[in-house]
Design a protein around this motif. Structure first.
Motif, PDB file in Angstrom:
ATOM      1  N   GLY A 421      65.176 -88.503  37.758  1.00 14.00           N
ATOM      2  CA  GLY A 421      66.633 -88.471  37.800  1.00 14.00           C
ATOM      3  C   GLY A 421      67.242 -87.410  36.902  1.00 14.00           C
ATOM      4  N   ASP A 422      66.434 -86.798  36.022  1.00 11.30           N
ATOM      5  CA  ASP A 422      66.948 -85.775  35.114  1.00 11.30           C
ATOM      6  C   ASP A 422      67.175 -84.444  35.838  1.00 11.30           C
ATOM      7  OD1 ASP A 422      66.836 -87.526  33.021  1.00 11.30           O
ATOM      8  OD2 ASP A 422      65.043 -86.662  32.091  1.00 11.30           O
ATOM      9  N   VAL A 423      68.091 -83.664  35.270  1.00 11.65           N
ATOM     10  CA  VAL A 423      68.312 -82.282  35.682  1.00 11.65           C
ATOM     11  C   VAL A 423      67.724 -81.376  34.597  1.00 11.65           C
ATOM     12  CG1 VAL A 423      70.043 -80.461  35.980  1.00 11.65           C
ATOM     13  CG2 VAL A 423      70.393 -82.701  37.040  1.00 11.65           C
ATOM     14  N   ILE A 424      66.903 -80.420  34.994  1.00  8.54           N
ATOM     15  CA  ILE A 424      66.350 -79.435  34.065  1.00  8.54           C
ATOM     16  C   ILE A 424      66.941 -78.087  34.435  1.00  8.54           C
ATOM     17  CG2 ILE A 424      64.261 -78.309  33.193  1.00  8.54           C
ATOM     18  CD1 ILE A 424      62.721 -80.853  33.998  1.00  8.54           C
ATOM     19  N   VAL A 425      67.740 -77.510  33.556  1.00  9.03           N
ATOM     20  CA  VAL A 425      68.458 -76.289  33.895  1.00  9.03           C
ATOM     21  C   VAL A 425      68.185 -75.176  32.889  1.00  9.03           C
ATOM     22  CG1 VAL A 425      70.576 -77.152  32.766  1.00  9.03           C
ATOM     23  CG2 VAL A 425      70.729 -75.266  34.391  1.00  9.03           C
ATOM     24  N   LEU A 426      67.776 -74.035  33.386  1.00  5.22           N
ATOM     25  CA  LEU A 426      67.730 -72.814  32.573  1.00  5.22           C
ATOM     26  C   LEU A 426      69.125 -72.206  32.597  1.00  5.22           C
ATOM     27  CD1 LEU A 426      66.270 -70.425  31.090  1.00  5.22           C
ATOM     28  CD2 LEU A 426      65.952 -69.415  33.368  1.00  5.22           C
ATOM     29  N   SER A 427      69.814 -72.298  31.484  1.00  4.87           N
ATOM     30  CA  SER A 427      71.138 -71.682  31.344  1.00  4.87           C
ATOM     31  C   SER A 427      71.199 -71.101  29.939  1.00  4.87           C
ATOM     32  CB  SER A 427      72.240 -72.729  31.572  1.00  4.87           C
ATOM     33  OG  SER A 427      73.512 -72.101  31.651  1.00  4.87           O
ATOM     34  N   PRO A 428      70.725 -69.867  29.749  1.00  7.04           N
ATOM     35  CA  PRO A 428      70.316 -69.388  28.425  1.00  7.04           C
ATOM     36  C   PRO A 428      71.414 -69.192  27.381  1.00  7.04           C
ATOM     37  CG  PRO A 428      69.233 -68.163  30.181  1.00  7.04           C
ATOM     38  CD  PRO A 428      70.309 -68.967  30.818  1.00  7.04           C
TER      39      PRO A 428
END
Length: 457
Positions: A421-428
Protein backbone atom coordinates in the motif's frame (compact mmCIF):
# COMPACT_ATOMS: atom_id res chain seq x y z
CA UNK A 1 3.10 20.60 -46.49
CA UNK A 2 1.33 23.51 -48.13
CA UNK A 3 2.52 24.39 -51.62
CA UNK A 4 3.79 27.84 -50.75
CA UNK A 5 5.97 30.16 -52.83
CA UNK A 6 6.16 32.77 -50.08
CA UNK A 7 9.75 31.91 -49.12
CA UNK A 8 11.15 31.74 -52.64
CA UNK A 9 14.17 34.09 -52.99
CA UNK A 10 13.59 35.51 -49.49
CA UNK A 11 16.74 36.49 -47.59
CA UNK A 12 16.53 34.81 -44.19
CA UNK A 13 18.82 34.74 -41.17
CA UNK A 14 18.42 31.72 -38.89
CA UNK A 15 19.76 32.83 -35.53
CA UNK A 16 20.88 29.94 -33.31
CA UNK A 17 21.52 26.44 -34.64
CA UNK A 18 20.46 23.73 -32.16
CA UNK A 19 17.88 21.17 -33.31
CA UNK A 20 15.17 23.60 -34.37
CA UNK A 21 17.62 25.95 -36.12
CA UNK A 22 19.11 23.13 -38.18
CA UNK A 23 15.69 21.92 -39.33
CA UNK A 24 14.51 25.47 -39.94
CA UNK A 25 17.48 26.18 -42.18
CA UNK A 26 16.93 22.98 -44.18
CA UNK A 27 13.23 23.73 -44.61
CA UNK A 28 13.76 27.32 -45.75
CA UNK A 29 16.45 26.19 -48.17
CA UNK A 30 14.04 23.57 -49.53
CA UNK A 31 11.42 26.29 -50.01
CA UNK A 32 13.80 28.41 -52.08
CA UNK A 33 14.98 30.92 -49.49
CA UNK A 34 18.52 32.33 -49.36
CA UNK A 35 19.59 31.22 -45.91
CA UNK A 36 22.37 32.29 -43.55
CA UNK A 37 22.79 30.56 -40.17
CA UNK A 38 24.49 32.31 -37.27
CA UNK A 39 25.35 30.84 -33.85
CA UNK A 40 27.29 32.42 -30.99
CA UNK A 41 29.14 29.14 -30.37
CA UNK A 42 32.04 27.96 -32.48
CA UNK A 43 30.56 25.36 -34.86
CA UNK A 44 33.80 24.33 -36.56
CA UNK A 45 33.40 20.72 -35.34
CA UNK A 46 29.60 20.59 -35.53
CA UNK A 47 28.29 17.96 -37.95
CA UNK A 48 24.95 19.72 -38.49
CA UNK A 49 26.77 22.92 -39.41
CA UNK A 50 28.97 20.95 -41.83
CA UNK A 51 25.89 19.38 -43.39
CA UNK A 52 24.37 22.82 -43.97
CA UNK A 53 27.57 24.09 -45.54
CA UNK A 54 27.74 21.07 -47.84
CA UNK A 55 24.24 21.91 -49.07
CA UNK A 56 25.31 25.48 -49.87
CA UNK A 57 23.96 27.22 -46.78
CA UNK A 58 26.25 29.85 -45.29
CA UNK A 59 27.10 29.31 -41.60
CA UNK A 60 28.68 32.02 -39.44
CA UNK A 61 29.69 31.02 -35.90
CA UNK A 62 31.76 32.14 -32.92
CA UNK A 63 29.82 35.35 -32.26
CA UNK A 64 27.00 37.56 -33.55
CA UNK A 65 28.72 40.02 -35.93
CA UNK A 66 26.61 43.11 -36.58
CA UNK A 67 27.56 43.22 -40.25
CA UNK A 68 25.21 40.27 -40.81
CA UNK A 69 22.46 42.88 -40.79
CA UNK A 70 24.06 45.06 -43.47
CA UNK A 71 22.69 42.97 -46.33
CA UNK A 72 18.89 43.18 -46.81
CA UNK A 73 16.94 40.63 -44.78
CA UNK A 74 13.29 39.76 -45.26
CA UNK A 75 13.07 38.20 -41.80
CA UNK A 76 14.95 36.47 -38.99
CA UNK A 77 13.99 33.09 -37.50
CA UNK A 78 15.27 33.31 -33.92
CA UNK A 79 16.01 30.50 -31.50
CA UNK A 80 13.52 31.09 -28.63
CA UNK A 81 16.31 30.99 -26.05
CA UNK A 82 17.99 34.09 -27.47
CA UNK A 83 16.53 37.06 -25.57
CA UNK A 84 15.26 40.21 -27.24
CA UNK A 85 17.89 42.11 -25.24
CA UNK A 86 20.58 40.50 -27.42
CA UNK A 87 22.45 43.35 -29.20
CA UNK A 88 21.96 41.78 -32.64
CA UNK A 89 18.23 41.37 -32.05
CA UNK A 90 17.92 44.93 -30.75
CA UNK A 91 19.72 46.21 -33.84
CA UNK A 92 17.47 44.15 -36.11
CA UNK A 93 14.38 45.49 -34.36
CA UNK A 94 15.62 49.06 -34.82
CA UNK A 95 15.94 48.30 -38.55
CA UNK A 96 12.32 47.01 -38.57
CA UNK A 97 13.39 43.50 -39.63
CA UNK A 98 10.65 40.96 -38.97
CA UNK A 99 11.62 38.43 -36.26
CA UNK A 100 9.76 35.14 -35.85
CA UNK A 101 10.33 31.76 -34.19
CA UNK A 102 10.20 28.26 -35.64
CA UNK A 103 6.61 27.56 -34.54
CA UNK A 104 5.38 30.43 -36.73
CA UNK A 105 7.15 28.85 -39.69
CA UNK A 106 5.61 25.47 -38.90
CA UNK A 107 2.12 26.96 -38.76
CA UNK A 108 2.65 28.68 -42.11
CA UNK A 109 3.45 25.42 -43.93
CA UNK A 110 1.26 22.97 -42.04
CA UNK A 111 -1.67 21.28 -43.76
CA UNK A 112 -2.61 19.77 -40.40
CA UNK A 113 -4.83 21.56 -37.87
CA UNK A 114 -2.71 23.06 -35.09
CA UNK A 115 -3.65 22.58 -31.44
CA UNK A 116 -1.38 24.88 -29.41
CA UNK A 117 -0.82 24.45 -25.68
CA UNK A 118 0.84 26.94 -23.34
CA UNK A 119 0.86 27.83 -19.65
CA UNK A 120 3.31 28.36 -16.83
CA UNK A 121 2.94 24.77 -15.61
CA UNK A 122 1.57 21.58 -17.14
CA UNK A 123 2.30 22.25 -20.83
CA UNK A 124 4.24 19.08 -21.51
CA UNK A 125 1.92 16.73 -19.62
CA UNK A 126 -1.17 18.26 -21.24
CA UNK A 127 0.44 17.99 -24.68
CA UNK A 128 1.29 14.32 -24.16
CA UNK A 129 -2.19 13.62 -22.78
CA UNK A 130 -3.76 15.21 -25.86
CA UNK A 131 -1.59 13.10 -28.13
CA UNK A 132 -2.66 9.93 -26.29
CA UNK A 133 -6.36 10.83 -26.33
CA UNK A 134 -6.46 11.87 -29.98
CA UNK A 135 -4.64 8.73 -31.13
CA UNK A 136 -6.78 6.26 -29.17
CA UNK A 137 -8.57 4.02 -31.70
CA UNK A 138 -8.03 6.69 -34.37
CA UNK A 139 -9.06 5.45 -37.82
CA UNK A 140 -7.49 8.15 -40.00
CA UNK A 141 -4.34 10.22 -39.61
CA UNK A 142 -2.31 10.71 -36.47
CA UNK A 143 -1.81 13.28 -33.71
CA UNK A 144 1.81 14.42 -33.29
CA UNK A 145 3.18 16.07 -30.14
CA UNK A 146 5.70 18.71 -31.28
CA UNK A 147 7.24 22.02 -30.33
CA UNK A 148 8.73 22.91 -26.97
CA UNK A 149 8.82 19.22 -25.94
CA UNK A 150 11.90 18.77 -28.14
CA UNK A 151 10.45 17.75 -31.52
CA UNK A 152 10.77 20.59 -34.06
CA UNK A 153 7.26 21.50 -35.23
CA UNK A 154 8.50 22.51 -38.68
CA UNK A 155 10.09 19.09 -39.19
CA UNK A 156 6.79 17.24 -38.62
CA UNK A 157 4.72 19.88 -40.45
CA UNK A 158 6.61 19.10 -43.67
CA UNK A 159 5.26 15.55 -43.72
CA UNK A 160 1.89 15.71 -41.91
CA UNK A 161 -1.40 15.89 -43.82
CA UNK A 162 -4.89 17.33 -43.44
CA UNK A 163 -5.92 14.11 -41.69
CA UNK A 164 -3.34 14.61 -38.94
CA UNK A 165 -3.17 16.97 -35.95
CA UNK A 166 -0.15 18.90 -34.71
CA UNK A 167 -0.33 19.22 -30.93
CA UNK A 168 2.18 21.97 -30.35
CA UNK A 169 3.61 22.86 -26.94
CA UNK A 170 4.57 26.53 -27.12
CA UNK A 171 6.49 28.57 -24.57
CA UNK A 172 6.29 32.30 -23.94
CA UNK A 173 9.69 32.57 -25.65
CA UNK A 174 8.25 31.03 -28.81
CA UNK A 175 4.98 32.96 -28.68
CA UNK A 176 6.77 36.31 -28.52
CA UNK A 177 8.09 35.49 -32.00
CA UNK A 178 4.71 34.98 -33.65
CA UNK A 179 2.91 37.26 -36.08
CA UNK A 180 0.22 35.24 -37.86
CA UNK A 181 0.32 32.09 -35.70
CA UNK A 182 -3.23 30.69 -35.78
CA UNK A 183 -4.13 27.48 -33.93
CA UNK A 184 -7.64 26.11 -34.42
CA UNK A 185 -7.64 25.13 -30.74
CA UNK A 186 -5.53 27.00 -28.17
CA UNK A 187 -5.06 25.91 -24.55
CA UNK A 188 -3.79 27.95 -21.61
CA UNK A 189 -3.29 25.66 -18.62
CA UNK A 190 -2.55 28.47 -16.13
CA UNK A 191 -0.59 31.71 -15.75
CA UNK A 192 1.74 32.47 -12.86
CA UNK A 193 4.89 34.59 -12.71
CA UNK A 194 7.83 32.99 -14.48
CA UNK A 195 10.82 33.69 -16.73
CA UNK A 196 11.09 37.27 -15.54
CA UNK A 197 14.84 37.05 -16.20
CA UNK A 198 13.91 36.77 -19.91
CA UNK A 199 10.86 39.00 -20.09
CA UNK A 200 11.11 42.66 -19.11
CA UNK A 201 8.29 42.28 -16.60
CA UNK A 202 5.24 40.17 -15.78
CA UNK A 203 3.07 42.21 -18.16
CA UNK A 204 5.26 41.20 -21.10
CA UNK A 205 5.20 37.57 -19.97
CA UNK A 206 1.39 37.53 -19.79
CA UNK A 207 1.11 39.24 -23.17
CA UNK A 208 3.36 36.58 -24.67
CA UNK A 209 1.12 33.82 -23.31
CA UNK A 210 -2.01 35.53 -24.63
CA UNK A 211 -0.47 35.75 -28.10
CA UNK A 212 -1.61 32.14 -28.52
CA UNK A 213 -5.14 33.40 -29.20
CA UNK A 214 -4.55 36.81 -30.83
CA UNK A 215 -5.12 35.55 -34.40
CA UNK A 216 -7.94 33.15 -33.61
CA UNK A 217 -11.39 33.69 -35.12
CA UNK A 218 -14.91 33.08 -33.88
CA UNK A 219 -14.83 29.59 -35.40
CA UNK A 220 -11.77 28.61 -33.28
CA UNK A 221 -11.60 27.56 -29.62
CA UNK A 222 -9.64 28.83 -26.62
CA UNK A 223 -9.55 26.37 -23.70
CA UNK A 224 -8.62 27.93 -20.36
CA UNK A 225 -8.41 27.37 -16.61
CA UNK A 226 -11.58 28.89 -15.11
CA UNK A 227 -10.14 28.54 -11.59
CA UNK A 228 -7.76 31.44 -12.32
CA UNK A 229 -9.65 34.72 -12.15
CA UNK A 230 -6.91 36.70 -13.90
CA UNK A 231 -6.89 34.27 -16.82
CA UNK A 232 -10.69 34.30 -16.99
CA UNK A 233 -10.66 38.10 -17.28
CA UNK A 234 -7.91 38.05 -19.90
CA UNK A 235 -9.90 35.61 -22.03
CA UNK A 236 -13.09 37.65 -21.64
CA UNK A 237 -11.33 40.84 -22.68
CA UNK A 238 -9.04 39.63 -25.44
CA UNK A 239 -10.21 36.42 -27.12
CA UNK A 240 -12.34 36.29 -30.28
CA UNK A 241 -12.47 32.50 -30.30
CA UNK A 242 -15.20 30.55 -28.53
CA UNK A 243 -13.99 30.15 -24.95
CA UNK A 244 -14.29 26.71 -23.35
CA UNK A 245 -13.46 26.64 -19.62
CA UNK A 246 -12.26 23.80 -17.45
CA UNK A 247 -12.36 23.77 -13.66
CA UNK A 248 -11.16 21.52 -10.88
CA UNK A 249 -13.01 23.53 -8.21
CA UNK A 250 -16.35 24.62 -9.71
CA UNK A 251 -19.27 22.67 -11.19
CA UNK A 252 -19.59 24.95 -14.21
CA UNK A 253 -22.40 23.40 -16.20
CA UNK A 254 -20.45 24.29 -19.35
CA UNK A 255 -17.02 23.13 -20.43
CA UNK A 256 -15.15 20.46 -18.47
CA UNK A 257 -15.57 20.16 -14.72
CA UNK A 258 -16.02 17.75 -11.82
CA UNK A 259 -19.36 16.75 -10.34
CA UNK A 260 -19.84 13.97 -7.79
CA UNK A 261 -16.26 12.80 -8.43
CA UNK A 262 -17.05 12.44 -12.15
CA UNK A 263 -15.42 14.39 -14.98
CA UNK A 264 -18.15 16.09 -16.98
CA UNK A 265 -18.14 17.79 -20.37
CA UNK A 266 -21.16 20.06 -20.54
CA UNK A 267 -24.00 17.78 -19.31
CA UNK A 268 -22.25 14.54 -20.27
CA UNK A 269 -20.26 12.24 -17.96
CA UNK A 270 -16.87 11.41 -19.45
CA UNK A 271 -15.21 9.27 -16.76
CA UNK A 272 -14.67 8.92 -12.99
CA UNK A 273 -11.88 11.01 -11.52
CA UNK A 274 -10.49 7.91 -9.81
CA UNK A 275 -9.77 6.31 -13.21
CA UNK A 276 -6.85 8.69 -13.73
CA UNK A 277 -3.63 6.82 -12.95
CA UNK A 278 -1.37 9.82 -12.38
CA UNK A 279 -1.71 11.54 -9.00
CA UNK A 280 -1.92 15.19 -8.06
CA UNK A 281 -4.37 18.07 -8.37
CA UNK A 282 -2.13 19.68 -10.98
CA UNK A 283 -2.36 16.55 -13.13
CA UNK A 284 -6.12 16.51 -12.71
CA UNK A 285 -6.18 20.03 -14.17
CA UNK A 286 -3.97 18.89 -17.04
CA UNK A 287 -6.37 16.01 -17.69
CA UNK A 288 -9.37 18.35 -17.72
CA UNK A 289 -7.66 20.52 -20.32
CA UNK A 290 -6.77 17.50 -22.47
CA UNK A 291 -10.29 16.05 -22.19
CA UNK A 292 -11.69 19.38 -23.38
CA UNK A 293 -9.51 19.20 -26.49
CA UNK A 294 -10.49 15.57 -27.08
CA UNK A 295 -14.21 16.36 -26.85
CA UNK A 296 -13.82 19.31 -29.23
CA UNK A 297 -12.15 16.90 -31.67
CA UNK A 298 -14.99 14.40 -31.30
CA UNK A 299 -13.17 11.66 -29.36
CA UNK A 300 -15.72 9.23 -27.78
CA UNK A 301 -15.77 8.92 -23.99
CA UNK A 302 -14.84 5.25 -24.09
CA UNK A 303 -11.69 6.08 -26.06
CA UNK A 304 -10.81 8.81 -23.56
CA UNK A 305 -11.14 6.31 -20.70
CA UNK A 306 -9.05 3.72 -22.52
CA UNK A 307 -6.31 6.26 -23.23
CA UNK A 308 -6.13 7.31 -19.59
CA UNK A 309 -6.02 3.67 -18.50
CA UNK A 310 -2.71 3.48 -20.39
CA UNK A 311 -1.33 6.94 -19.65
CA UNK A 312 1.26 6.73 -16.88
CA UNK A 313 2.52 10.28 -17.08
CA UNK A 314 5.40 12.01 -18.81
CA UNK A 315 8.74 10.38 -18.19
CA UNK A 316 10.55 11.75 -15.11
CA UNK A 317 7.53 13.92 -14.14
CA UNK A 318 5.74 11.97 -11.42
CA UNK A 319 5.79 9.02 -13.81
CA UNK A 320 4.15 5.79 -12.68
CA UNK A 321 6.90 3.18 -13.08
CA UNK A 322 5.48 -0.06 -11.67
CA UNK A 323 3.66 -1.71 -8.79
CA UNK A 324 5.70 -4.40 -7.04
CA UNK A 325 4.10 -6.48 -4.24
CA UNK A 326 1.58 -3.71 -3.61
CA UNK A 327 4.21 -0.96 -3.49
CA UNK A 328 3.78 1.70 -6.21
CA UNK A 329 6.92 3.33 -7.61
CA UNK A 330 6.94 6.85 -9.10
CA UNK A 331 9.81 8.54 -10.93
CA UNK A 332 9.84 12.30 -10.37
CA UNK A 333 13.50 12.91 -11.23
CA UNK A 334 12.52 16.22 -12.88
CA UNK A 335 11.86 17.58 -9.36
CA UNK A 336 15.17 19.43 -9.07
CA UNK A 337 14.08 21.88 -6.37
CA UNK A 338 12.22 21.87 -3.06
CA UNK A 339 8.98 23.32 -4.48
CA UNK A 340 8.67 20.57 -7.08
CA UNK A 341 9.15 17.89 -4.41
CA UNK A 342 6.54 19.55 -2.18
CA UNK A 343 4.02 19.38 -5.05
CA UNK A 344 4.85 15.73 -5.63
CA UNK A 345 4.38 14.74 -1.98
CA UNK A 346 1.11 16.65 -1.77
CA UNK A 347 -0.21 14.50 -4.63
CA UNK A 348 -0.48 11.37 -2.48
CA UNK A 349 -2.98 10.35 0.17
CA UNK A 350 -1.25 6.98 0.79
CA UNK A 351 1.89 6.61 2.98
CA UNK A 352 4.98 7.82 1.13
CA UNK A 353 8.60 6.71 1.23
CA UNK A 354 10.62 9.55 -0.27
CA UNK A 355 13.94 9.08 -2.06
CA UNK A 356 15.73 12.43 -2.29
CA UNK A 357 19.17 13.95 -2.76
CA UNK A 358 21.62 15.26 -5.32
CA UNK A 359 23.79 18.27 -6.04
CA UNK A 360 24.61 20.48 -3.06
CA UNK A 361 23.82 24.07 -4.05
CA UNK A 362 24.08 25.22 -0.42
CA UNK A 363 20.32 25.73 -0.33
CA UNK A 364 18.06 25.15 2.67
CA UNK A 365 15.68 22.19 2.70
CA UNK A 366 13.73 23.49 5.71
CA UNK A 367 10.68 24.23 3.54
CA UNK A 368 10.18 20.49 3.13
CA UNK A 369 9.61 19.93 6.84
CA UNK A 370 5.82 20.61 6.96
CA UNK A 371 5.07 18.38 3.96
CA UNK A 372 7.38 15.65 5.31
CA UNK A 373 5.47 15.73 8.62
CA UNK A 374 2.14 15.37 6.84
CA UNK A 375 2.81 12.90 4.04
CA UNK A 376 6.02 10.90 4.59
CA UNK A 377 6.63 7.78 6.68
CA UNK A 378 10.26 7.21 5.63
CA UNK A 379 13.03 9.11 3.82
CA UNK A 380 16.03 7.57 2.08
CA UNK A 381 18.66 10.10 1.00
CA UNK A 382 21.61 9.95 -1.40
CA UNK A 383 24.15 12.18 -3.12
CA UNK A 384 25.88 15.33 -1.89
CA UNK A 385 22.82 16.54 0.03
CA UNK A 386 22.10 13.24 1.78
CA UNK A 387 23.02 14.54 5.26
CA UNK A 388 21.14 17.85 4.91
CA UNK A 389 17.97 16.11 3.73
CA UNK A 390 18.27 13.52 6.49
CA UNK A 391 18.51 16.36 9.01
CA UNK A 392 15.34 17.96 7.60
CA UNK A 393 13.55 14.59 7.84
CA UNK A 394 14.64 14.18 11.45
CA UNK A 395 13.34 17.66 12.27
CA UNK A 396 10.04 16.63 10.70
CA UNK A 397 9.99 13.59 13.05
CA UNK A 398 9.85 11.14 10.13
CA UNK A 399 9.82 7.61 11.61
CA UNK A 400 12.55 6.14 9.41
CA UNK A 401 15.50 8.10 7.98
CA UNK A 402 18.22 6.23 6.06
CA UNK A 403 21.31 7.54 4.27
CA UNK A 404 22.65 5.69 1.21
CA UNK A 405 25.18 6.57 -1.49
CA UNK A 406 23.32 6.10 -4.80
CA UNK A 407 19.82 6.23 -6.26
CA UNK A 408 19.93 2.50 -6.91
CA UNK A 409 20.84 1.61 -3.34
CA UNK A 410 18.33 4.12 -2.01
CA UNK A 411 15.54 2.53 -4.07
CA UNK A 412 16.40 -0.95 -2.81
CA UNK A 413 16.50 0.30 0.79
CA UNK A 414 13.15 2.05 0.34
CA UNK A 415 11.61 -1.20 -0.87
CA UNK A 416 13.05 -3.11 2.13
CA UNK A 417 11.44 -0.62 4.50
CA UNK A 418 8.06 -0.50 2.75
CA UNK A 419 4.73 -2.20 3.32
CA UNK A 420 1.91 -3.14 0.98
CA UNK A 421 0.00 0.00 0.00
CA UNK A 422 3.01 2.33 0.26
CA UNK A 423 4.11 4.79 -2.41
CA UNK A 424 7.85 4.91 -3.14
CA UNK A 425 8.74 8.09 -5.00
CA UNK A 426 12.04 9.43 -6.32
CA UNK A 427 11.57 13.18 -6.02
CA UNK A 428 15.09 14.46 -5.36
CA UNK A 429 14.53 18.18 -4.55
CA UNK A 430 18.02 18.67 -6.01
CA UNK A 431 19.79 18.83 -9.35
CA UNK A 432 21.46 15.67 -10.60
CA UNK A 433 24.93 16.87 -11.57
CA UNK A 434 26.80 15.47 -8.58
CA UNK A 435 26.36 11.91 -9.91
CA UNK A 436 24.58 12.15 -13.29
CA UNK A 437 24.79 14.11 -16.54
CA UNK A 438 21.14 15.16 -16.20
CA UNK A 439 17.88 14.35 -14.44
CA UNK A 440 16.88 11.96 -17.24
CA UNK A 441 19.90 9.76 -16.58
CA UNK A 442 19.08 9.76 -12.87
CA UNK A 443 15.46 8.81 -13.56
CA UNK A 444 16.50 6.02 -15.90
CA UNK A 445 18.77 4.60 -13.17
CA UNK A 446 15.77 4.52 -10.83
CA UNK A 447 13.53 2.88 -13.46
CA UNK A 448 16.14 0.19 -14.14
CA UNK A 449 16.51 -0.49 -10.40
CA UNK A 450 12.74 -0.89 -10.01
CA UNK A 451 12.79 -3.35 -12.93
CA UNK A 452 15.50 -5.41 -11.20
CA UNK A 453 13.62 -5.31 -7.87
CA UNK A 454 10.50 -6.62 -9.66
CA UNK A 455 12.48 -9.42 -11.34
CA UNK A 456 14.01 -10.51 -8.03
CA UNK A 457 10.67 -11.06 -6.31
Amino acid sequence: MKNTTYFNDKNVLVLGLAVSGYNTALLLFRLGAKVVVNDFKDLSDNKEAEDLKNKGIKVISGGHPMNILEKPLDFIVKNPGIPYSNPLIKKAMSKKIKIITEVELADMISESPVIAITGTNGKTTTTMMCEALLNQNRSEGKAYAVGNIGVPASLVAQESSKKDDLIMEVSSFQLMGTDKFHPSIAVITNIYSAHLDYHKNRKEYVEAKMAITKNQKETDYIVFNRDQEELTQLIAQGAKAESIPFSRKKALGYGTFIKNNRIMFNDEEVMPVDDLLIPGEHNLENALAAITVAKLKGVPNEDIKQAFNRFKGVKHRLQLVDTVNGRTFYNDSKATNVLATKHALESFSRPVILIAGGLDRKESHEELIPVLEKHVKAVVTFGETKSQLAEAANKAHVDTVIIKDTVSNAAREAFKNSEEGDVIVLSPACASWDQYANFEERGNDFIETVRKISQSI
